[in-house]
Scaffold this active site. Structure first.
Site, PDB file in Angstrom:
ATOM      1  N   GLU A 194      38.647  47.073  44.278  1.00 20.95           N
ATOM      2  CA  GLU A 194      39.053  48.428  43.902  1.00 20.95           C
ATOM      3  C   GLU A 194      38.244  49.009  42.745  1.00 20.95           C
ATOM      4  OE1 GLU A 194      43.264  48.165  43.348  1.00 20.95           O
ATOM      5  OE2 GLU A 194      43.662  48.327  45.496  1.00 20.95           O
TER       6      GLU A 194
ATOM      7  N   LYS B 166      36.258  43.887  40.973  1.00 18.54           N
ATOM      8  CA  LYS B 166      37.573  43.493  40.459  1.00 18.54           C
ATOM      9  C   LYS B 166      38.008  42.195  41.140  1.00 18.54           C
ATOM     10  CE  LYS B 166      42.280  45.446  40.397  1.00 18.54           C
ATOM     11  NZ  LYS B 166      43.110  46.533  40.971  1.00 18.54           N
ATOM     12  N   GLN B 167      37.704  42.079  42.426  1.00 19.00           N
ATOM     13  CA  GLN B 167      38.241  40.958  43.212  1.00 19.00           C
ATOM     14  C   GLN B 167      37.363  40.679  44.421  1.00 19.00           C
ATOM     15  OE1 GLN B 167      41.345  44.032  43.907  1.00 19.00           O
ATOM     16  NE2 GLN B 167      41.965  42.629  45.521  1.00 19.00           N
TER      17      GLN B 167
HETATM   18  C1  BGC Z   1      44.841  44.728  43.904  1.00 19.34           C
HETATM   19  C2  BGC Z   1      45.228  44.939  45.357  1.00 19.34           C
HETATM   20  C3  BGC Z   1      46.653  44.458  45.567  1.00 19.34           C
HETATM   21  C4  BGC Z   1      47.599  45.106  44.576  1.00 19.34           C
HETATM   22  C5  BGC Z   1      49.010  44.574  44.673  1.00 19.34           C
HETATM   23  C6  BGC Z   1      45.852  45.408  43.009  1.00 19.34           C
HETATM   24  O1  BGC Z   1      45.538  45.172  41.673  1.00 19.34           O
HETATM   25  O2  BGC Z   1      43.564  45.242  43.648  1.00 19.34           O
HETATM   26  O3  BGC Z   1      44.352  44.222  46.201  1.00 19.34           O
HETATM   27  O4  BGC Z   1      47.050  44.745  46.863  1.00 19.34           O
HETATM   28  O5  BGC Z   1      47.135  44.866  43.265  1.00 19.34           O
HETATM   29  O6  BGC Z   1      49.058  43.209  44.420  1.00 19.34           O
END
Ligand code: BGC
Length: 740
Positions: A473, A573-574
């Site tokens: 994100e 971020k991930q």
């Molecule tokens: C993450 C998402 C996740 C959401 C709820 C966000 O910080 O980037 O991938 O679905 O948190 O856990």
């Protein structure tokens, strides 16, 4: 089995432990707030499916219900509190084995008198409506006067947002407290009832004032003789499927009568029996040089159980389960990708119910697609009860700029559509449930495919997917996010497969689907074997992320850079491409795994809790077990680690699912290949054995893996062919395979 311990009272950790030690049963979750009040302590009790909008333009909140466990305890005229007097001993334990939370304290008041207090509580596993508590107080030095005030306290809010109208409070037959509440917008009724029973009673008086319905119990404690107060509570709501023509009010009164007669110990006994069965069927066991690994796995499995509303397919799992108000209790892709796998391999019926949740909200997803100019189903990025989009328009204020930051996920984080479709396919591969697949499964696959076909656009002779947010994100509004394109491709491919399988005659969709598969641009690895995350990612500047990695989870980078600036750098971020490698392993050879893992890991802060364990899985599959174990351990610390505030607003549900997944899909390396269960295990050197139960295509297996050997035992069901280290075996009894 190990218990989760808190050996010291520390105010800094009060909300973290309140989340960690949540008791629950999938119907409701109760944070482990202390009975007595502390400034800053966030109490919380949530019932799955009970959402409400505080004002018309806000998204729904998972409603924080009136509190039933708070107590003011006065001992010889002094309030019992751990910040006054002296704590002589303190021990709190969440017993994962039987679901009970227990706190044992010896406390000296200001006047020097010592008291022993034991608090116990549980959310019954055998009857989802029951919350049972027990307090035992002993005056250790001399006779003492005691007063306890407790009841049903409707002053709770969701961080200040009040969702409930107090419709009626009463005391029936002298001892039954009952409060009836209605959510202001969604119109759901909540009936709470509670009853106190004491081992000896000097008098009880009731009051109802300021949204608090309270009983005050007085008693003169003799020296060294325990006084026991049992408070049994029940919760019913208008959403309950088991009301049997009764109103929640009637049901709560009738139920309370029978449960309070049973008493705490009997309720614990019955609930514990259900937990025993649960562990027998679902425990994953590890012999590790580090005891913490087993605790982390047990804790994850416990929480996965208590967060899942398996009783009702109209509800799903929120991003914090039932442990807190973070993300407002909303349902994300977390459920399909991180939580369903545990259920699918241990109790597939629950996975089916969670997929039915999406199916029941198909109409809203079709509506969202249509209103955005697309065909088919566009599922909301965040979902609650109605199935409408619930993503807040703005995130927190950037305290440097004072500006609210827009959340673009509802507009562009479309991969959720393919994530749901992916899990539908996995469900089928695991269960061969044609009944589900012919109806719900096929419809979900077709409508999600229709979405992708309409979402793609023509560019230079091929189809591209523009302006999306992938799982990472920190990179928004990009074209051809590899994760999204490959997952969309898989979605359509599987839809066509199942349409053929079931003789679906929608020729037009089939033609369009084939065209889509042929022409969709799928980003290929470059000369360095790196799959570009999107069209522009690899050409963006890089910065040294080490300082942000040290504070991962805090999103500290957003304090130093605006979102737009972060977007223009190679910062994740991930897991994103790494996530793709995990989900579609058959498409990518091993060297692609390790190259991309190395490259993207360097650029990933892991500010999302959904990241680390996925890196652990891909590292294991790439053959780097040491690195994988390192990621695994770090994932286990997301909730259970030393950071005092990591979990204040609730646990990271997806990350808990991912811990289980890392052991199963990483070290045991379980996957489904060619409709067959496949294992390619390699344990970390710290582990000498990993054992787990597993259900596949209706057959129940028990699997034990050491460094030398894998032993697969059929526990129940038909014989099953499995593949282990590339060889196929028929499991009809026990199969032993040398791993050396
Ligand atoms: C993450 C998402 C996740 C959401 C709820 C966000 O910080 O980037 O991938 O679905 O948190 O856990």
């Amino acid at each position: 089995m190990k218990k989760l311990d808190e050996n010291r009272f520390d105010l800094r950790y009060i909300n973290k432990f309140a989340s960690l030690m949540t008791v629950g049963n999938g119907y409701f979750g109760l944070r482990a707030s202390h009975e007595e009040n502390y400034v800053g302590q966030t109490r919380g009790m949530y019932v799955a499916g009970i959402y409400n909008k505080a004002t018309a333009n806000e998204p729904s909140d998972l409603v924080n219900l009136p509190d039933m466990v708070g107590m003011n305890i006065e001992l010889d005229g002094e309030y019992f509190s751990l910040i006054t007097g002296e704590i002589l001993s303190y021990q709190r334990q969440l017993n994962l084995e039987n679901g009970e939370l227990r706190r044992d304290i010896v406390w000296k008041n200001g006047a020097g008198s010592r008291f022993r207090l034991t608090f116990q509580r549980l959310a019954a596993k055998n009857d989802l409506h029951v919350l049972a508590t027990k307090l035992t107080v002993t005056s250790l030095d001399k006779p003492a006067q005691m007063k306890i005030v407790t009841g049903i306290d409707a002053q709770q809010t969701n961080y200040g947002r009040q969702h409930l109208i107090e419709e009626k409070v009463r005391v029936a037959e002298g001892d039954l407290l009952q409060g009836i509440y209605k959510t202001t917008e969604s119109g759901q009724t909540i009936a709470l009832a509670a009853c106190c029973t004491c081992s000896a009673n000097g008098g009880i008086a009731h009051t109802a004032k300021n949204r608090q319905l309270l009983s005050a119990i007085k008693h003169d404690l003799p020296a060294d003789a325990p006084f026991v107060l049992e408070k049994i509570g029940v919760i019913y709501t208008s959403l309950d499927g088991d009301l049997r023509e009764q109103s929640p009010e009637e049901a709560s009164e009738a139920a309370l009568r029978s449960f309070s007669a049973a008493g705490y110990d009997a309720l614990l006994h019955e609930s514990a029996a259900e937990w025993a069965q649960f562990w027998k069927e679902k425990r994953i066991k590890v012999s590790s040089t580090r005891d913490f690994d087993q605790l982390a796995l047990d804790f994850s499995v416990y929480q996965l159980e208590v967060m899942t509303p398996a009783h009702d397919e109209r509800f799903s799992v929120g991003a914090k389960g039932l442990t807190g108000e973070g993300y407002k209790g909303h349902v994300f892709w977390d459920t399909e990708i991180f939580i369903i796998p545990f259920h699918l391999f241990t109790e597939p019926e629950k996975a089916r119910k969670l997929l039915r949740y999406r199916y029941l909200k198909l109409k809203q997803a079709l509506g969202k697609a249509a209103s955005n100019g697309y065909e088919g189903a566009l599922f909301p990025w965040e979902s609650a009860f109605t199935g409408e989009e619930e993503t807040p328009e703005f995130a927190a204020i950037n305290i440097k700029t004072g500006k609210r930051q827009k959340v673009a996920s509802a507009l562009a984080e479309h991969h959720i559509v393919a994530d749901i479709a992916y899990t539908v396919v996995k469900y089928y591969q695991n269960t061969l449930d044609d009944t589900f697949m012919k109806k719900e499964g096929l419809e979900l696959l077709k409508e999600t495919s229709r979405f992708w076909i309409s979402r793609a656009e023509e560019e230079q002779g091929q189809l591209v997917i523009k302006d999306v947010i992938g799982p990472d994100e920190y990179t928004e509004h990009v074209d051809n996010n590899a994760f999204t394109n490959y997952m969309a491709w898989y979605n359509v491919k599987q839809a066509l497969f199942f349409m053929d399988k079931y003789g679906d005659d929608d020729g037009q969709l089939k033609n369009r689907g084939h065209e889509f598969l042929k022409r969709l641009y799928l980003p290929k690895a470059n000369d360095d074997k790196i799959i570009p995350q999107d069209d522009t990612f690899l050409s963006k500047p890089e910065i040294d992320l080490s300082r942000y990695k040290l504070a991962q989870g805090s999103q500290g980078i957003l304090m130093d850079y605006s979102r737009q600036e972060v977007n223009e750098m190679q910062i994740l971020k991930q897991a994103d491409v790494v996530m793709l490698l995990y989900l579609l392993p058959d498409l990518f050879p091993r060297d692609i795994l390790s190259k991309n893992l190395d490259y993207y890991e360097e650029h990933t802060i892991h500010d999302s809790s959904l990241s680390k364990a996925i890196h652990a899985i891909v590292a294991a599959r790439a053959g780097d077990i040491d690195k994988s174990y390192q990621f695994f351990q770090e994932s286990c610390l997301i909730d259970l680690g030393p950071n005092p505030h990591s979990s204040d607003e609730g646990l990271h549900a997806a990350s808990l699912g991912a811990i289980w997944m890392a052991a199963m899909f990483g070290f045991a390396n379980v996957s489904i290949k060619n409709q067959r269960l496949n294992l390619d295990p390699r344990l970390p050197s710290e582990w000498s054995e990993l054992t787990f139960p597993l259900i596949f295509q209706g057959t129940r297996l028990h699997i034990a893996i050491t460094h030398e050997q894998a032993v697969i035992t059929k526990v129940a069901g038909d014989d099953l062919y499995i593949e282990l280290k590339g060889n196929v075996f028929l499991v009809s009894n026990i199969v032993e395979v040398d791993l050396g």
